[in-house]
Design a protein around this motif. Sequence first.
Motif, PDB file in Angstrom:
ATOM      1  N   GLY A  27      51.032  65.090  27.216  1.00  0.00           N
ATOM      2  CA  GLY A  27      49.655  65.375  27.574  1.00  0.00           C
ATOM      3  C   GLY A  27      49.056  64.284  28.431  1.00  0.00           C
ATOM      4  N   THR A  28      48.549  64.657  29.585  1.00  0.00           N
ATOM      5  CA  THR A  28      48.013  63.682  30.536  1.00  0.00           C
ATOM      6  C   THR A  28      46.578  63.980  30.946  1.00  0.00           C
ATOM      7  OG1 THR A  28      48.914  64.920  32.409  1.00  0.00           O
ATOM      8  CG2 THR A  28      50.301  63.202  31.443  1.00  0.00           C
ATOM      9  N   PHE A  29      45.933  64.881  30.262  1.00  0.00           N
ATOM     10  CA  PHE A  29      44.593  65.326  30.648  1.00  0.00           C
ATOM     11  C   PHE A  29      43.582  64.189  30.698  1.00  0.00           C
ATOM     12  CE2 PHE A  29      40.381  67.101  29.652  1.00  0.00           C
ATOM     13  CZ  PHE A  29      40.256  68.016  30.684  1.00  0.00           C
ATOM     14  N   SER A  30      43.716  63.220  29.807  1.00  0.00           N
ATOM     15  CA  SER A  30      42.738  62.145  29.716  1.00  0.00           C
ATOM     16  C   SER A  30      43.020  60.974  30.652  1.00  0.00           C
ATOM     17  CB  SER A  30      42.661  61.626  28.280  1.00  0.00           C
ATOM     18  OG  SER A  30      43.897  61.080  27.862  1.00  0.00           O
ATOM     19  N   MET A  31      44.130  61.001  31.369  1.00  0.00           N
ATOM     20  CA  MET A  31      44.474  59.894  32.256  1.00  0.00           C
ATOM     21  C   MET A  31      43.627  59.946  33.516  1.00  0.00           C
ATOM     22  SD  MET A  31      46.741  58.153  30.622  1.00  0.00           S
ATOM     23  CE  MET A  31      45.950  58.671  29.081  1.00  0.00           C
ATOM     24  N   TYR A  32      43.022  58.820  33.859  1.00  0.00           N
ATOM     25  CA  TYR A  32      42.168  58.742  35.029  1.00  0.00           C
ATOM     26  C   TYR A  32      42.922  58.249  36.261  1.00  0.00           C
ATOM     27  CZ  TYR A  32      38.510  57.229  38.225  1.00  0.00           C
ATOM     28  OH  TYR A  32      37.719  57.043  39.328  1.00  0.00           O
ATOM     29  N   ALA A  33      43.773  57.247  36.070  1.00  0.00           N
ATOM     30  CA  ALA A  33      44.474  56.673  37.202  1.00  0.00           C
ATOM     31  C   ALA A  33      45.918  56.377  36.844  1.00  0.00           C
ATOM     32  CB  ALA A  33      43.778  55.400  37.685  1.00  0.00           C
ATOM     33  N   SER A  47      50.813  44.678  40.993  1.00  0.00           N
ATOM     34  CA  SER A  47      50.450  46.036  41.352  1.00  0.00           C
ATOM     35  C   SER A  47      50.976  46.368  42.737  1.00  0.00           C
ATOM     36  CB  SER A  47      48.931  46.203  41.317  1.00  0.00           C
ATOM     37  OG  SER A  47      48.553  47.504  41.715  1.00  0.00           O
ATOM     38  N   VAL A  48      51.594  47.519  42.860  1.00  0.00           N
ATOM     39  CA  VAL A  48      52.118  47.996  44.128  1.00  0.00           C
ATOM     40  C   VAL A  48      51.228  49.073  44.724  1.00  0.00           C
ATOM     41  CG1 VAL A  48      54.058  49.152  45.254  1.00  0.00           C
ATOM     42  CG2 VAL A  48      54.478  47.408  43.498  1.00  0.00           C
ATOM     43  N   ALA A  49      50.873  50.044  43.910  1.00  0.00           N
ATOM     44  CA  ALA A  49      50.071  51.162  44.379  1.00  0.00           C
ATOM     45  C   ALA A  49      49.389  51.824  43.197  1.00  0.00           C
ATOM     46  CB  ALA A  49      50.934  52.186  45.130  1.00  0.00           C
ATOM     47  N   ALA A  50      48.305  52.527  43.467  1.00  0.00           N
ATOM     48  CA  ALA A  50      47.593  53.256  42.429  1.00  0.00           C
ATOM     49  C   ALA A  50      46.962  54.498  43.030  1.00  0.00           C
ATOM     50  CB  ALA A  50      46.523  52.377  41.779  1.00  0.00           C
ATOM     51  N   ILE A  51      46.704  55.477  42.169  1.00  0.00           N
ATOM     52  CA  ILE A  51      46.108  56.729  42.612  1.00  0.00           C
ATOM     53  C   ILE A  51      45.301  57.326  41.479  1.00  0.00           C
ATOM     54  CG2 ILE A  51      48.117  58.125  41.950  1.00  0.00           C
ATOM     55  CD1 ILE A  51      47.645  59.766  44.531  1.00  0.00           C
ATOM     56  N   THR A  52      44.162  57.917  41.805  1.00  0.00           N
ATOM     57  CA  THR A  52      43.371  58.605  40.800  1.00  0.00           C
ATOM     58  C   THR A  52      43.992  59.959  40.489  1.00  0.00           C
ATOM     59  OG1 THR A  52      41.906  59.396  42.573  1.00  0.00           O
ATOM     60  CG2 THR A  52      41.176  57.479  41.306  1.00  0.00           C
ATOM     61  N   TRP A  53      43.580  60.543  39.383  1.00  0.00           N
ATOM     62  CA  TRP A  53      44.178  61.799  38.933  1.00  0.00           C
ATOM     63  C   TRP A  53      44.065  62.900  39.980  1.00  0.00           C
ATOM     64  CZ3 TRP A  53      41.532  66.385  38.540  1.00  0.00           C
ATOM     65  CH2 TRP A  53      40.136  66.298  38.626  1.00  0.00           C
ATOM     66  N   SER A  54      42.990  62.875  40.749  1.00  0.00           N
ATOM     67  CA  SER A  54      42.774  63.896  41.764  1.00  0.00           C
ATOM     68  C   SER A  54      43.497  63.592  43.071  1.00  0.00           C
ATOM     69  CB  SER A  54      41.282  64.028  42.048  1.00  0.00           C
ATOM     70  OG  SER A  54      40.768  62.848  42.639  1.00  0.00           O
ATOM     71  N   LEU A 101      40.953  54.456  31.472  1.00  0.00           N
ATOM     72  CA  LEU A 101      39.761  53.761  31.936  1.00  0.00           C
ATOM     73  C   LEU A 101      39.362  54.231  33.322  1.00  0.00           C
ATOM     74  CD1 LEU A 101      40.567  50.117  30.799  1.00  0.00           C
ATOM     75  CD2 LEU A 101      39.209  51.838  29.613  1.00  0.00           C
ATOM     76  N   ARG A 102      38.067  54.450  33.507  1.00  0.00           N
ATOM     77  CA  ARG A 102      37.576  54.959  34.784  1.00  0.00           C
ATOM     78  C   ARG A 102      37.213  53.803  35.709  1.00  0.00           C
ATOM     79  NH1 ARG A 102      36.657  60.378  34.661  1.00  0.00           N
ATOM     80  NH2 ARG A 102      35.160  60.252  36.391  1.00  0.00           N
ATOM     81  N   VAL A 103      38.250  53.058  36.056  1.00  0.00           N
ATOM     82  CA  VAL A 103      38.115  51.970  37.005  1.00  0.00           C
ATOM     83  C   VAL A 103      39.188  52.128  38.058  1.00  0.00           C
ATOM     84  CG1 VAL A 103      37.079  50.347  35.378  1.00  0.00           C
ATOM     85  CG2 VAL A 103      39.567  50.477  35.580  1.00  0.00           C
ATOM     86  N   PHE A 104      38.877  51.713  39.291  1.00  0.00           N
ATOM     87  CA  PHE A 104      39.852  51.854  40.338  1.00  0.00           C
ATOM     88  C   PHE A 104      39.672  50.793  41.418  1.00  0.00           C
ATOM     89  CE2 PHE A 104      42.125  53.563  43.922  1.00  0.00           C
ATOM     90  CZ  PHE A 104      43.268  54.060  43.303  1.00  0.00           C
ATOM     91  N   PRO A 105      40.793  50.170  41.798  1.00  0.00           N
ATOM     92  CA  PRO A 105      42.068  50.290  41.116  1.00  0.00           C
ATOM     93  C   PRO A 105      42.096  49.479  39.824  1.00  0.00           C
ATOM     94  CG  PRO A 105      42.259  48.683  42.869  1.00  0.00           C
ATOM     95  CD  PRO A 105      40.864  49.249  42.959  1.00  0.00           C
TER      96      PRO A 105
END
Length: 124
Positions: A27-33, A47-54, A101-105
Motif C-alpha cells: 500500500g502506497t496511498f499515503s506516500m507523498y514523495a 540524495s540523487v533524485a526525488a519526485i512527488t506522488w503526482s 511527510l509533505r516536504v519537497f525535496p
Amino acid sequence: QVQLVESGGGLVQAGGSLRLSCAASGGTFSMYAWGWFRQAPGKERESVAAITWSGGSQYYADSVKGRFTISIDNAKNMVYLQMDSLKSEDTAVYYCAATTLRVFPPNRHQYNIWGRGTQVTVSS
C-alpha cells in the motif's frame, strides 16, 4: 506496511546506461514523495533524485542533473531511475525511499521507508 525492493543494478561501462526500478508493495496511498539515494564506500548517503506522488515536482542533485531521470508509475506502484552517460563516480549502492511527510525535496532523514539497495558499478 510498505516495502520497497530495488532492481536493475549491475556492471556497466562509463558512458553507458542503466534503469533502476523500485517496486513498492503493501500500500502506497499515503506516500507523498519518493526518492533515490546512493552511498559509496566510506561516504555519506546522498540524495540523487526525488519526485512527488503526482510526478509534478522533481529534484536532481547537481552531480546527476541532465543525466538521470526519475519517474513514477502509480498504477504499477513503481518508481524508476533512468541513468544515462554513467561515470565511474556514479558507482554506489542505490536505495529507493519513500516518505509520508509533505516536504519537497525531503532530506535523507525525512524518508520513512527504505529499500535494501542495489549495486551499481561503473567501470572507467
